[in-house]
Design a protein around this motif. Structure first.
Motif, PDB file in Angstrom:
ATOM      1  N   ASP A  56       0.833  -1.207   0.000  1.00  0.00           N
ATOM      2  CA  ASP A  56       0.000   0.000   0.000  1.00  0.00           C
ATOM      3  C   ASP A  56       0.868   1.258   0.000  1.00  0.00           C
ATOM      4  N   THR A  57       1.927   1.241   0.786  1.00  0.00           N
ATOM      5  CA  THR A  57       2.836   2.389   0.831  1.00  0.00           C
ATOM      6  C   THR A  57       3.484   2.621  -0.528  1.00  0.00           C
ATOM      7  N   LEU A  58       3.928   1.557  -1.154  1.00  0.00           N
ATOM      8  CA  LEU A  58       4.546   1.683  -2.483  1.00  0.00           C
ATOM      9  C   LEU A  58       3.544   2.188  -3.528  1.00  0.00           C
ATOM     10  N   ILE A  59       2.318   1.684  -3.474  1.00  0.00           N
ATOM     11  CA  ILE A  59       1.283   2.142  -4.411  1.00  0.00           C
ATOM     12  C   ILE A  59       0.985   3.614  -4.201  1.00  0.00           C
ATOM     13  N   LYS A  60       0.916   4.029  -2.935  1.00  0.00           N
ATOM     14  CA  LYS A  60       0.671   5.445  -2.630  1.00  0.00           C
ATOM     15  C   LYS A  60       1.779   6.311  -3.211  1.00  0.00           C
ATOM     16  N   ARG A  61       3.019   5.888  -3.031  1.00  0.00           N
ATOM     17  CA  ARG A  61       4.154   6.670  -3.560  1.00  0.00           C
ATOM     18  C   ARG A  61       4.142   6.687  -5.087  1.00  0.00           C
ATOM     19  N   LEU A  62       3.795   5.597  -5.710  1.00  0.00           N
ATOM     20  CA  LEU A  62       3.722   5.563  -7.179  1.00  0.00           C
ATOM     21  C   LEU A  62       2.598   6.461  -7.694  1.00  0.00           C
ATOM     22  N   ASP A  63       1.482   6.520  -6.957  1.00  0.00           N
ATOM     23  CA  ASP A  63       0.400   7.435  -7.331  1.00  0.00           C
ATOM     24  C   ASP A  63       0.870   8.886  -7.228  1.00  0.00           C
ATOM     25  N   GLN A  64       1.659   9.181  -6.191  1.00  0.00           N
ATOM     26  CA  GLN A  64       2.200  10.530  -6.055  1.00  0.00           C
ATOM     27  C   GLN A  64       3.134  10.863  -7.215  1.00  0.00           C
ATOM     28  N   VAL A  65       3.924   9.904  -7.639  1.00  0.00           N
ATOM     29  CA  VAL A  65       4.812  10.117  -8.796  1.00  0.00           C
ATOM     30  C   VAL A  65       3.976  10.381 -10.050  1.00  0.00           C
TER      31      VAL A  65
END
Length: 168
Positions: A56-65
């Motif tokens: 979930d943390t990685l997905i959140k960061r990828l969405d921010q990118v």
């Protein structure tokens, strides 16, 4: 035996090897301390997190990118439109002040050339006399005028196009 052939005393060899062992022990202790710090940091990083939370943390960061990339694309479009609009603005200016008639002083008359990047624009000529002030405008296309320019107007045009120095 060997020490007798080489001319060394065995005490010096033992002292040297003891120093090397001591240095190695110190390095091992430092390495263990660093490993403990690393394990502690790893536990803090992973504490309360399972594979799902980390995902979930990685997905959140990828969405921010992705959001940042979209904003960057919008900024590029805005910059491009601003650059295109700038091509139509008057970016070059040449001003010549002069005395229209010898009996008056103070250089109250002037010729002002305003040009865009393609050297299209206008020249305003204001002539100040004792009776009043008269203004004239002449269109400039590709750095040239259909109407004959006065010396002052030509100087203002040349200055706007960068053909002369701005020291007058």
């Amino acid at each position: 035996m060997i020490s007798q052939y080489l001319g060394f005393d065995s005490d010096y060899i033992i002292i040297g090897l003891s120093a090397v062992v001591l240095i190695l022990l110190i390095l091992i202790i430092v390495n263990i301390a660093q490993m403990r710090k690393l394990k502690k940091a790893y536990k803090v990083f992973m504490s309360g997190k399972n594979g799902k939370n980390l995902e979930d943390t990685l997905i959140k960061r990828l969405d921010q990118v992705d959001t940042l990339l979209e904003a960057n694309n919008e900024n590029e479009k805005t910059i491009k439109s601003l650059f295109e609009a700038m091509q139509l603005t008057y970016q070059k200016m040449g001003l010549i002040k002069y005395d229209a008639f010898n009996e008056m002083g103070g250089k109250l008359s002037f010729s002002l050339a305003m040009l865009d990047v393609r050297n299209n624009g206008f020249i305003i000529n204001a002539m100040h006399t004792r009776e009043g002030c008269y203004t004239y405008i002449k269109e400039i296309v590709d750095g040239n005028s259909i109407i004959v320019l006065s010396d002052e107007e030509q100087k203002a045009l040349d200055r706007a196009m960068g053909k002369t120095e701005n020291n007058e």
